[in-house]
Write an enzyme that holds these catalytic residues in place. Structure first.
Site, PDB file in Angstrom:
ATOM      1  N   GLY A 676      32.326  37.966  28.957  1.00 28.22           N
ATOM      2  CA  GLY A 676      33.429  38.057  29.908  1.00 28.22           C
ATOM      3  C   GLY A 676      33.074  39.079  30.967  1.00 28.22           C
ATOM      4  N   GLY A 677      34.057  39.458  31.769  1.00 24.69           N
ATOM      5  CA  GLY A 677      33.814  40.382  32.868  1.00 24.69           C
ATOM      6  C   GLY A 677      33.215  41.708  32.407  1.00 24.69           C
ATOM      7  CE  LYS A 695      36.981  41.372  28.458  1.00 22.02           C
ATOM      8  NZ  LYS A 695      37.836  40.940  29.551  1.00 22.02           N
ATOM      9  CG  ASP A 792      36.912  38.161  38.481  1.00 28.11           C
ATOM     10  OD1 ASP A 792      36.365  37.462  39.367  1.00 28.11           O
ATOM     11  OD2 ASP A 792      36.308  38.583  37.478  1.00 28.11           O
TER      12      ASP A 792
END
Ligand SMILES: *[C@@H]1O[C@H](CO)[C@@H](O)[C@H](O)[C@H]1NC(C)=O
Ligand SMILES: *[C@@H]1O[C@H](CO)[C@@H](O)[C@H](O)[C@H]1NC(C)=O
Ligand SMILES: *[C@@H]1O[C@H](CO)[C@@H](O)[C@H](O)[C@H]1NC(C)=O
Ligand SMILES: *[C@@H]1O[C@H](CO)[C@@H](O)[C@H](O)[C@H]1NC(C)=O
Ligand SMILES: *[C@@H]1O[C@H](CO)[C@@H](O)[C@H](O)[C@H]1NC(C)=O
Ligand SMILES: *[C@@H]1O[C@H](CO)[C@@H](O)[C@H](O)[C@H]1NC(C)=O
Ligand SMILES: *[C@@H]1O[C@H](CO)[C@@H](O)[C@H](O)[C@H]1NC(C)=O
Ligand SMILES: *[C@@H]1O[C@H](CO)[C@@H](O)[C@H](O)[C@H]1NC(C)=O
Ligand SMILES: *[C@@H]1O[C@H](CO)[C@@H](O)[C@H](O)[C@H]1NC(C)=O
Length: 885
Positions: A676-677, A695, A792
């Site tokens: 992920g980011g 995450k 985003d």
């Protein structure tokens, strides 16, 4: 065809009989004007291979005499018969030359057979050649002959080498073993398709696969009569049994050997299982309808008559394809060259009538040809070594009726609750394995793995195939099958084999028995959340007595394991008003223009609404102060005591690090879903089976903590069906972890930019995804208590659930702005290039509009299937958004 002969010819006849009897037993191979063959005499070819004469195959007391040619070897093997339908009833027959032709008559002069009348010839000779050919010559003074007639051009049921195959030869079987009269079966070449054909009367019985197959090769060798090969003892017979047989007599052997035959088994017969019926030679019940199809006439089908075949279960062809391996079937009429495998699929989808397709790569020039079937599929055979990959168009709802059902395995349905993997079916029934390469389904037991040949969902029964050894015979299975398979008492499977003796096994090499196994009706489906129970109306996800979570039926309903539904119980009857009609998810196929029009409408409403909000905001500008977003978040966090180990004040639970280590198997690579980011995402599984996306924020990145707090606080407060749900969090030392709902379909980019997956995404689904993202965004911008700018938004941040509902994720960059404010600014421009609005990328000004810009990019990508920043469609166009339609 009776011809009365003149008295003169009768005299000649008698003369020739006398003359030929004078020849005695010395072998000769010709009949001349002056000689003939009477019953009891024969012609023998030069090298003693073939003999011509009278024979009587009938075992009955009635005398039936035929003129034929046979091999001189014992036992008598007849290869040609002259008067096959008109036998003589006594032994007075004479074969002799008449006025320019050869004829067979009896003592009364009655003609039983003759060759076509030629121009009146003076000097005719008949010769039995060593190839088995009987030739009628016209001989001139010099002894040179012109062929007038030959038996090789008028074959009966036997092909001999030396016959000229110009595509017009027709072979007709005998009626029975002792009756050479033309029978039911005809063998010939199908000149157009370049194939061999056997018909039973006029019905196709067998058809060769194009130019392949031993018999096709033999018949097309085109050996001429002067080739040495004609002297080998080989013949191809259209047998009265319907078999096309290739017989060889090997040197030194007394008996002929049957070395090849067609159809070689039931499944090789033309369209044995009917249209859309698939034939499996290994199965006792050889035919089954392809998944998504049902017997046209079930009574006939169940009685073992398969000719009627199967038809589609639903009228819609759908846009999904059933992938089948190692299949053979009748080719469609036409094919065309393509450049790309996926073009074939597109071609099939373009045609509403297209049933199936396959792609063939030519071995010589590597050209791809696409074959699409508009007609019904015929002669389907599965599990063929030289078979190919076949894609049959079937709506997915017809092959996996519930979202919990496993996908089909080859031609086998895997009905709920049977399970081929941990993610489908009912875990208790996870005893099946699907070999993706062969499409074979196996039943795994502690006693071994067995091929599943047939599954009957209606009766909760399936068949497995087992080698018949002495220890494992049918009766042993019947009495102690569960013991042999080592199924224990708690197993939901039970052997119920009944030993029927009617198993006619085609393949003599195989000695297998088929064993029937039933499965118990399942308990209620397991679940993690109430959403899992949507498909089972009147049920709720609740904990059972054994601690598992299942879709338990609401009161007044009870679980019906056979029907897999909650049915009204004996006590309570629901009133009709409660009984909402079943609303199935209806995926409308919306054509592009309609989808675009609707999108424009949604967008303009959206823009209008945000414009109004902005207008009002401007009017009250004086009363507003720019809210420090960073401070806002901090305040929020302090108020929610996030710093504490226990997240009191926050809606989401705190998880300890150890349980997360256990759930992800120490963050093993196998469990990694992607990045992920701000760090990798893992799939975790908690005891009890709940799956979760985890995450792990990169501990090295300085920004991690900030984004982490941000995300927890923001998302915990957000509840919307188009936003991914935060289920928990964890902080320990440097470790900062977020727990999300696990979405098995991964992210949108993995679908729309993938060649094969994107094909499954029909317009209706794409439309729903766009709509869902728009709803989620509208909620963030306007309808939630906080105003959130995502900053985003991109396709990889849109996750898809089982039903392809989009959920916006990754709020690491999201910023909250105060109630009525619509924009903010930052010194640190972060986001993804290609999705960032210009004013944000350049000046760092972000607003709801920069999210809408990103949304527009996402929408274009969803519609076009092209990546914005990888758009090379037109030269000099750097990106999708710069491309002018
Ligand atoms: C007839 O044919 C034979 C050979 O089969 C030959 O010997 C004879 O000379 C021929 N007679 C005539 C008249 O052509
Ligand atoms: C075999 O020979 C015949 C006659 O010469 C010809 O018509 C036919 O096309 C040939 N068949 C093949 C397969 O070559
Ligand atoms: C051939 O067709 C007849 C009916 O026309 C049928 O009775 C017979 O069983 C068929 N033979 C085979 C071998 O299928
Ligand atoms: C007869 O058979 C021989 C070989 O035994 C062959 O060479 C010849 O061509 C055949 N004659 C005819 C007319 O086919
Ligand atoms: C026909 O097939 C049967 C069984 O295979 C066999 O016994 C018989 O000899 C065959 N007939 C001929 C003419 O080859
Ligand atoms: C086939 O269609 C019938 C109704 O026409 C339906 O009840 C059945 O569930 C369908 N079967 C499958 C496997 O979709
Ligand atoms: C049965 O199949 C499974 C899955 O393919 C395999 O892991 C297992 O080893 C097999 N067991 C036996 C006894 O062959
Ligand atoms: C299996 O079937 C037998 C007889 O049909 C029955 O006695 C037995 O209880 C069954 N076992 C299970 C586990 O259902
Ligand atoms: C779940 O089950 C419990 C008892 O086992 C019951 O009290 C509760 O009402 C159930 N919840 C739902 C939503 O059905």
């Amino acid at each position: 065809m009776m011809i009365r002969t003149s008295r003169w010819s009768v005299v000649l006849h008698i003369l020739s009989v006398i003359l030929s009897s004078l020849h005695g037993c010395s072998a000769r191979d010709t009949i001349t004007m002056k000689s003939s063959v009477v019953d009891g005499q024969t012609l023998v070819s030069a090298e003693n291979r073939f003999e011509l004469g009278f024979f009587g195959p009938s075992r009955s007391s009635n005398v039936k005499r035929y003129v034929g040619i046979w091999y001189t070897s014992n036992p008598q093997t007849v290869v040609w018969v002259a008067n096959r339908a008109t036998p003589l009833s006594d032994k007075s027959g004479v074969l002799h030359i008449a006025n320019g032709y050869l004829k067979l008559s009896d003592k009364k002069g009655k003609v039983y057979w003759c060759t076509e009348q030629q121009n009146k010839r003076s000097n005719i000779t008949v010769k039995l050649n060593d190839t088995g050919n009987l030739i009628l010559y016209d001989v001139d003074v010099d002894g040179l002959g012109i062929k007038l007639w030959q038996s090789f051009e008028h074959p009966t049921d036997t092909f001999l080498f030396g016959m000229k195959n110009d595509g017009n030869l027709v072979f007709t079987s005998w009626t029975s073993e002792d009756d050479p009269a033309p029978g039911n079966f005809i063998f010939k070449q199908d000149p157009q398709a370049n194939r061999l054909l056997v018909t039973n009367k006029s019905i196709i019985y067998w058809r060769s696969w194009r130019e392949s197959g031993k018999i096709f090769e033999l018949v097309n060798l085109n050996i001429t009569e002067d080739d040495t090969r004609v002297h080998k003892n080989e013949r191809i017979v259209m047998n009265f049994t319907g078999d096309l047989q290739y017989w060889q007599l090997f040197r030194g052997m007394k008996d002929w050997s049957l070395t090849w035959w067609e159809p070689k088994d039931r499944c090789s017969k033309y369209n044995y299982c009917g249209t859309f019926g698939s034939c499996n030679i290994n199965s006792k019940l050889p035919c089954k309808c392809l998944p998504g199809f049902k017997p046209k006439v079930s009574e006939q089908w169940n009685a073992g008559e398969f000719v009627d075949g199967c038809s589609r279960n639903s009228t819609s062809y759908g846009t999904d394809f059933l992938s089948l391996k190692r299949m053979k079937l009748e080719y469609p009429e036409s094919s065309f060259i393509i450049n790309n495998v996926k073009d074939c699929r597109q071609e099939c989808l373009r045609n509403n009538q297209c049933q199936a397709y396959t792609v063939n790569a030519s071995k010589t020039d590597r050209q791809l040809s696409c074959l699409t079937w508009i007609e019904e599929l015929k002669s389907i055979q599965e599990d063929q070594d030289d078979g190919y990959d076949l894609y049959v168009r079937v709506p997915v709802s017809d092959i996996a009726p519930t979202s919990r059902s496993c996908l089909t395995c080859g031609t086998n349905l895997v009905p709920y609750p049977l399970s081929t993997g941990p993610n489908c079916g009912d875990p208790v029934y996870y005893s099946f394995d699907c070999d993706m390469d062969t499409g074979q389904l196996s039943f795994m037991t502690p006693g071994g793995n067995y091929t599943v040949t047939h599954v009957n969902p209606k009766e909760s029964i399936f068949d497995i195939e087992m080698e018949a050894k002495e220890a494992v015979n049918c009766h042993a299975m019947h009495s102690s099958g569960s013991k042999i398979l080592q199924l224990n008492r708690s197993s939901p499977f039970n052997v119920t084999s009944s030993c029927s003796s009617d198993f006619t096994n085609d393949s003599p090499l195989k000695s297998t028995i088929e064993v029937k196994i039933t499965w118990k009706p399942p308990l209620e489906p397991t679940c993690n959340s109430s959403a899992d129970c949507k498909e089972w109306p009147h049920s709720t996800c609740n904990i059972t007595g054994t601690g598992q979570k299942r879709c338990l039926c609401n009161s007044a309903f009870r679980w019906d394991g056979l029907g897999l539904t909650c049915t009204p119980g004996a006590t309570g009857q629901l009133r009709d008003s409660f009984n909402k009609s079943k609303t199935l998810p209806l995926y409308l196929i919306v054509s592009l223009p309609i989808a675009m029009a609707l999108l424009c409408a949604i967008l303009s409403i959206y823009l209008w609404r945000t414009k109004m909000v902005k207008k009002r905001a401007k009017q009250r500008k004086a009363h507003l102060h720019r809210y420090d977003t960073e401070r806002g978040v901090k305040e929020l966090m302090e108020s929610s005591h996030l710093e504490g180990k226990d997240g009191t004040g926050i809606d989401v639970p705190f998880f300890d690090f150890e349980s997360i280590l256990a759930a992800t198997d120490n963050f093993s690579d196998e469990n990694k879903l992607g990045r992920g980011g701000f760090g990798p995402v893992y799939k975790g599984k908690f005891p009890g089976g709940q799956e979760i996306a985890i995450k792990r924020l990169a501990s090295v990145s300085g920004q991690g903590l900030e984004e982490f707090k941000n995300e927890v606080v923001l998302i915990a407060k957000l509840q919307h069906r188009n936003l991914v749900r935060l289920l928990g969090y964890c902080i320990k030392g440097e470790e900062k972890i977020l727990l999300y709902e696990y979405l098995p379909n991964k992210s949108l980019d993995s679908f729309i930019f993938d060649e094969s997956l994107s094909q499954q995404l029909e317009w209706g689904t794409r439309f729903n995804i766009i709509l869902g993202v728009a709803r989620g965004l509208l909620y963030l911008h306007q309808d939630s208590r906080l105003r959130i700018i995502h900053r985003d938004l991109k396709t990889s941040n849109i996750l898809l659930d089982e039903e392809m509902n989009p959920k916006i994720s990754d709020f690491g960059l999201a910023r909250m702005i105060q109630g009525k404010q619509t924009e903010g600014s930052t010194l640190r421009v972060v986001g993804t290039y290609g999705y960032m609005a210009p004013e944000y990328a350049i000046d760092g000004v972000f607003s709801v509009k920069s999210d809408v810009f990103s949304f527009g990019v996402v929408m274009l990508e969803i519609i076009s299937g092209k990546k914005n920043m990888r758009f090379y469609y037109v030269e000099n166009t750097p990106s999708l958004i710069a491309y002018q339609f």
